[in-house]
Write a protein that holds these residues in place. Structure first.
Motif, PDB file in Angstrom:
ATOM      1  N   ALA A  22       0.851  -1.183   0.207  1.00 59.23           N
ATOM      2  CA  ALA A  22      -0.162   0.115   0.160  1.00 59.23           C
ATOM      3  C   ALA A  22       0.955   1.261  -0.201  1.00 59.23           C
ATOM      4  O   ALA A  22       0.328   2.269  -0.650  1.00 59.23           O
ATOM      5  CB  ALA A  22      -0.957  -0.115   1.213  1.00 59.23           C
ATOM      6  N   LEU A  23       2.046   1.164   0.799  1.00 58.11           N
ATOM      7  CA  LEU A  23       2.779   2.297   0.696  1.00 58.11           C
ATOM      8  C   LEU A  23       3.461   2.761  -0.712  1.00 58.11           C
ATOM      9  O   LEU A  23       3.459   4.039  -0.806  1.00 58.11           O
ATOM     10  CB  LEU A  23       4.269   2.060   1.346  1.00 58.11           C
ATOM     11  CG  LEU A  23       5.221   3.216   1.907  1.00 58.11           C
ATOM     12  CD1 LEU A  23       4.301   4.155   2.993  1.00 58.11           C
ATOM     13  CD2 LEU A  23       6.537   2.475   2.852  1.00 58.11           C
ATOM     14  N   ASP A  24       3.508   1.845  -1.652  1.00 58.74           N
ATOM     15  CA  ASP A  24       3.839   2.163  -2.817  1.00 58.74           C
ATOM     16  C   ASP A  24       3.174   2.894  -3.677  1.00 58.74           C
ATOM     17  O   ASP A  24       3.477   3.250  -4.785  1.00 58.74           O
ATOM     18  CB  ASP A  24       4.932   1.006  -3.403  1.00 58.74           C
ATOM     19  CG  ASP A  24       6.249   0.906  -3.331  1.00 58.74           C
ATOM     20  OD1 ASP A  24       6.949   0.969  -4.100  1.00 58.74           O
ATOM     21  OD2 ASP A  24       6.515   0.695  -2.091  1.00 58.74           O
ATOM     22  N   ASN A  25       1.669   3.104  -3.371  1.00 59.78           N
ATOM     23  CA  ASN A  25       0.918   3.704  -4.212  1.00 59.78           C
ATOM     24  C   ASN A  25       1.287   5.237  -4.293  1.00 59.78           C
ATOM     25  O   ASN A  25       1.153   5.995  -5.359  1.00 59.78           O
ATOM     26  CB  ASN A  25      -0.614   3.681  -3.538  1.00 59.78           C
ATOM     27  CG  ASN A  25      -1.036   2.578  -4.393  1.00 59.78           C
ATOM     28  OD1 ASN A  25      -1.887   2.795  -5.480  1.00 59.78           O
ATOM     29  ND2 ASN A  25      -1.181   1.612  -3.766  1.00 59.78           N
ATOM     30  N   LEU A  26       1.821   5.658  -3.027  1.00 61.63           N
ATOM     31  CA  LEU A  26       2.012   7.220  -2.910  1.00 61.63           C
ATOM     32  C   LEU A  26       3.414   7.700  -2.430  1.00 61.63           C
ATOM     33  O   LEU A  26       3.740   8.850  -2.431  1.00 61.63           O
ATOM     34  CB  LEU A  26       0.914   7.815  -1.801  1.00 61.63           C
ATOM     35  CG  LEU A  26      -0.446   8.169  -2.362  1.00 61.63           C
ATOM     36  CD1 LEU A  26      -1.379   8.568  -1.235  1.00 61.63           C
ATOM     37  CD2 LEU A  26      -0.495   8.712  -3.449  1.00 61.63           C
ATOM     38  N   VAL A  27       4.380   6.758  -2.113  1.00 57.42           N
ATOM     39  CA  VAL A  27       5.573   7.001  -1.621  1.00 57.42           C
ATOM     40  C   VAL A  27       6.216   7.697  -2.738  1.00 57.42           C
ATOM     41  O   VAL A  27       7.347   8.324  -2.397  1.00 57.42           O
ATOM     42  CB  VAL A  27       6.109   5.769  -1.031  1.00 57.42           C
ATOM     43  CG1 VAL A  27       6.604   4.588  -2.136  1.00 57.42           C
ATOM     44  CG2 VAL A  27       7.489   6.084  -0.147  1.00 57.42           C
ATOM     45  N   VAL A  28       5.906   7.403  -3.940  1.00 54.09           N
ATOM     46  CA  VAL A  28       6.845   7.869  -4.900  1.00 54.09           C
ATOM     47  C   VAL A  28       6.538   9.258  -5.513  1.00 54.09           C
ATOM     48  O   VAL A  28       7.195  10.184  -5.908  1.00 54.09           O
ATOM     49  CB  VAL A  28       6.603   7.051  -6.178  1.00 54.09           C
ATOM     50  CG1 VAL A  28       5.323   7.151  -6.825  1.00 54.09           C
ATOM     51  CG2 VAL A  28       7.932   7.191  -7.298  1.00 54.09           C
ATOM     52  N   THR A  29       5.480  10.014  -4.908  1.00 58.39           N
ATOM     53  CA  THR A  29       5.008  11.259  -5.325  1.00 58.39           C
ATOM     54  C   THR A  29       5.930  12.229  -4.733  1.00 58.39           C
ATOM     55  O   THR A  29       6.216  13.082  -5.854  1.00 58.39           O
ATOM     56  CB  THR A  29       3.562  11.627  -4.872  1.00 58.39           C
ATOM     57  OG1 THR A  29       3.678  11.327  -3.278  1.00 58.39           O
ATOM     58  CG2 THR A  29       2.571  10.612  -5.278  1.00 58.39           C
ATOM     59  N   MET A  30       6.475  12.427  -3.676  1.00 62.25           N
ATOM     60  CA  MET A  30       7.236  13.416  -3.303  1.00 62.25           C
ATOM     61  C   MET A  30       8.730  13.154  -3.917  1.00 62.25           C
ATOM     62  O   MET A  30       9.611  14.083  -3.746  1.00 62.25           O
ATOM     63  CB  MET A  30       7.461  13.473  -1.618  1.00 62.25           C
ATOM     64  CG  MET A  30       6.370  13.842  -1.054  1.00 62.25           C
ATOM     65  SD  MET A  30       5.910  15.573  -1.705  1.00 62.25           S
ATOM     66  CE  MET A  30       4.083  15.691  -1.161  1.00 62.25           C
ATOM     67  N   ALA A  31       8.844  12.063  -4.526  1.00 64.10           N
ATOM     68  CA  ALA A  31      10.201  11.850  -5.104  1.00 64.10           C
ATOM     69  C   ALA A  31      10.077  12.295  -6.808  1.00 64.10           C
ATOM     70  O   ALA A  31      11.388  12.316  -7.460  1.00 64.10           O
ATOM     71  CB  ALA A  31      10.771  10.203  -5.026  1.00 64.10           C
ATOM     72  N   LEU A  32       9.163  12.651  -7.315  1.00 68.71           N
ATOM     73  CA  LEU A  32       8.860  12.650  -8.515  1.00 68.71           C
ATOM     74  C   LEU A  32       9.921  14.078  -9.368  1.00 68.71           C
ATOM     75  O   LEU A  32      10.593  13.678 -10.354  1.00 68.71           O
ATOM     76  CB  LEU A  32       7.433  13.236  -9.122  1.00 68.71           C
ATOM     77  CG  LEU A  32       6.587  11.917  -8.840  1.00 68.71           C
ATOM     78  CD1 LEU A  32       5.196  12.305  -9.100  1.00 68.71           C
ATOM     79  CD2 LEU A  32       6.797  10.878  -9.927  1.00 68.71           C
ATOM     80  N   PRO A  33      10.084  15.120  -8.377  1.00 66.26           N
ATOM     81  CA  PRO A  33      10.979  15.910  -8.972  1.00 66.26           C
ATOM     82  C   PRO A  33      12.377  15.617  -8.895  1.00 66.26           C
ATOM     83  O   PRO A  33      13.073  16.023  -9.921  1.00 66.26           O
ATOM     84  CB  PRO A  33      10.753  17.308  -7.826  1.00 66.26           C
ATOM     85  CG  PRO A  33       9.557  17.012  -7.428  1.00 66.26           C
ATOM     86  CD  PRO A  33       9.110  15.640  -7.446  1.00 66.26           C
TER      87      PRO A  33
END
Length: 469
Positions: A22-33
Motif C-alpha cells: 500500500a505504501l508504494d501507491n503514494l510513496v513515490v509522489t514526493m520523489a517525482l521532482p
C-alpha cells in the motif's frame, strides 16, 4: 498456545506485506521532482512511474485471487511477495526512466497478488469471533501506509536519494518471504477457471487508452499514432465488455452492474480516485518545483490531506452504522470536490500554505468519509456469494480511476502549462485541479443514486481489500 502463535505470525506477515504494498501507491509522489532531474524525465514519463504500478495492480487483482484459489493462496502470495521485492530492487537500480517504469509495472503485478491474498490468508487463520478486530487492524496498517506515503517518500528522498524509497522494500521482503513459507498455512478456494481472453483484452485496451492520453499533447491528438492508441484502446475495452457478457467464467461478471447500488458506488469510486490521484500527482510537484519546499517539507504539508482519513474513520464508522453509507459517501465527495475546486480557482505561485490548509483539510475529511462506508455499501449491494468478486472489482476500479486521473489531468496540465516557470506550472495546474474537482462532484451525484439503506451482512472471508487511495 500453538494456534495463537500461528495466528500471531500470520498477522505479522500479512500486515507488514499489506503495509509495504500500500505504501508504494503514494510513496513515490514526493520523489517525482528528484526522479525528473536525475533521469531527465518528461512529464509523460513521470506519469508512467505512477501509472505503471497502479495499472498492473488494478488489472491483475482479480486474476491473482483466482490463481490463489487454484494453486494455493500461500504459494501465490509468496510468489507475489518475491516478485515485488525483486522489482523494488530493479527500480532502485534503474539507470534510466524506461527501466524504472518497467520495474514499477512488475511491482504492481506482485502487489496485486500480495494485498488481496494477505487478507484471505489472515481471515482463514483467525477464529470467526476475532476476525473483526484482526481485519480492522490489518486495514488500519494499509490506511497508515497511505497516510505516511508522501511523508516517508519526502523524508527518504531528502535524507538520501529517491532510490532508497525502493530499497526500503527489499530487506522487508527478504525477511517476509521465508517467514511466509514457514509460518503461513496453505489454503485453496473454489476451483475457478482463469479468463485469459478477458485479461488480455482489458490489459491491452487500458494500456492503449492511457498511452494515448499521456502522449496526446506531444504527438498531436489527431495524429495517426494517437488515433490508433485511443480508438484501438476503446475498441478493445468494448470487446472486453462483449466477451465478459457471454464468457462461461468471466473475469468480471457484468451482472453485478445490474445492481443500481453497485453501479453507483463504483462510478463514485472511479471519479473519486480520478480527482484525488491526479491532483496529488501535480500538487506534490507544485510544492517543490514552484514553492521551493524540500521533499520532506512538502510531504509534511500534505499530511492534513492524506492523514485526515485516519482521524475521521473512528467517528465516521459508528455514524455509518446508524444512518447508512449513502449520506457519508455523498458528503465526503462534496467536501473533496469543493477542496479540489477551491485550489483550482485560487492557487497561485506565491499562495501561502495557510491558504492551502483548509482545502487540504476539506479534501482529507472528504476522503475519510468516503472510505469508511464504501466497503459496506459495495458488499451490501450484491449477494453474499458474489462479495469477493465485487470487492476485487471495486478496488480495481478505484485503482483505474487513479490511472485515468493522472493521465487526463496530466494531459490538461501539459496542454495549458509546463515546467518552464512557476507561472507556467500554475497555468497548467489550475484547470487540471478544477477538472478534478468537477469530476469528484459528479461522483457525489452518482452516489445519490445508491439505495437509502443497504444490506449490511458481510461474508468475512470475502471482506473488502482496502487498496490504497
Amino acid at each position: 498456545m500453538t494456534r495463537n502463535r500461528s495466528v500471531g505470525w500470520t498477522f505479522l506477515v500479512t500486515a507488514l506485506a499489506a503495509f509495504m504494498v500500500a505504501l508504494d501507491n503514494l510513496v513515490v509522489t514526493m520523489a517525482l521532482p528528484s526522479i525528473r532531474a536525475d533521469l531527465n524525465a518528461t512529464i509523460d514519463q513521470l506519469e508512467w512511474t505512477v501509472n505503471a504500478y497502479t495499472l498492473t495492480f488494478a488489472v491483475f487483482l482479480l486474476p491473482a485471487a483466482v490463481l490463489g484459489d487454484r494453486l494455493g493462496r500461500r504459494r501465490v502470495f509468496v510468489g507475489g511477495l518475491g516478485l515485488f521485492t525483486l522489482a523494488s530492487a530493479a527500480a532502485a537500480l534503474a539507470p534510466n526512466i524506461d527501466l524504472l517504469v518497467a520495474a514499477r509495472a512488475l511491482q504492481g503485478l506482485g502487489g496485486a497478488a500480495v494485498l488481496p491474498l494477505s487478507l484471505t490468508l489472515l481471515t482463514s487463520a483467525v477464529a470467526p469471533e476475532r476476525r473483526g478486530a484482526a481485519l480492522g487492524i490489518w486495514g488500519a496498517s494499509s490506511g497508515l501506509a497511505v497516510a505516511l506515503g508522501p511523508l516517508l517518500g519526502g523524508a527518504i528522498t531528502q535524507g538520501g536519494s529517491w532510490q532508497y524509497i525502493f530499497w526500503l522494500n527489499v530487506p522487508i521482503g527478504v525477511a517476509l518471504v521465508p517467514l511466509a513459507v514457514r509460518r503461513l498455512g496453505e489454503s485453496h478456494g473454489p476451483a475457478k477457471r482463469l479468463d485469459p481472453i478477458g485479461l488480455g483484452l482489458i490489459s491491452l485496451g487500458l494500456f492503449a487508452l492511457v498511452l494515448g492520453l499521456v502522449r496526446g499533447n506531444a504527438h498531436g491528438w489527431t495524429s495517426t499514432s494517437e488515433l490508433v492508441a485511443l480508438v484501438g484502446g476503446g475498441v478493445l475495452v468494448l470487446a472486453f465488455v462483449a466477451w465478459e457478457s457471454r464468457a462461461a467464467n468471466p473475469m468480471l461478471p457484468l451482472r453485478l452492474f445490474g445492481s443500481r447500488g453497485f453501479s453507483a458506488v463504483n462510478t463514485a469510486s472511479l471519479v473519486m480516485s480520478f480527482g484525488m490521484f491526479g491532483s496529488i500527482f501535480l500538487l506534490a510537484q507544485f510544492l517543490q518545483n514552484v514553492q521551493g519546499y524540500d521533499p520532506l517539507a512538502a510531504g509534511l504539508r500534505t499530511l492534513p490531506w492524506t492523514a485526515m482519513p485516519v482521524l475521521v474513520a473512528p467517528l465516521a464508522g459508528p455514524l455509518s452504522d446508524r444512518i447508512g453509507g449513502r449520506p457519508l459517501l455523498v458528503l465526503g465527495l462534496i467536501l473533496q470536490g469543493v477542496g479540489l475546486g477551491w485550489l483550482g480557482l485560487e492557487i497561485t505561485t506565491d499562495m501561502s500554505y495557510g491558504a492551502m490548509l483548509l482545502p487540504f483539510i476539506l479534501s482529507g475529511v472528504g476522503m475519510g468519509l468516503f472510505f469508511v462506508p464504501v466497503a459496506s455499501v459495495v458488499m451490501g449491494s450484491v449477494p453474499a456469494e458474489m462479495q469477493g468478486v465485487a470487492s476485487g472489482a471495486n478496488n480495481g476500479i478505484r485503482e483505474l480511476g487513479g490511472v485515468l486521473g493522472i493521465a487526463v489531468l496530466g494531459a490538461i496540465f501539459t496542454a495549458r502549462g509546463g515546467f518552464t516557470s512557476g507561472q507556467a506550472f500554475v497555468d497548467g495546474l489550475r484547470p487540471a485541479m478544477a477538472v478534478g474537482g468537477i469530476a469528484v462532484l459528479a461522483g457525489a451525484a452518482a452516489a445519490v443514486l445508491i439505495p437509502r439503506r443497504q444490506r449490511t451482512v458481510v461474508d468475512p472471508v470475502a471482506a473488502p481489500v482496502p487498496v490504497a487511495v
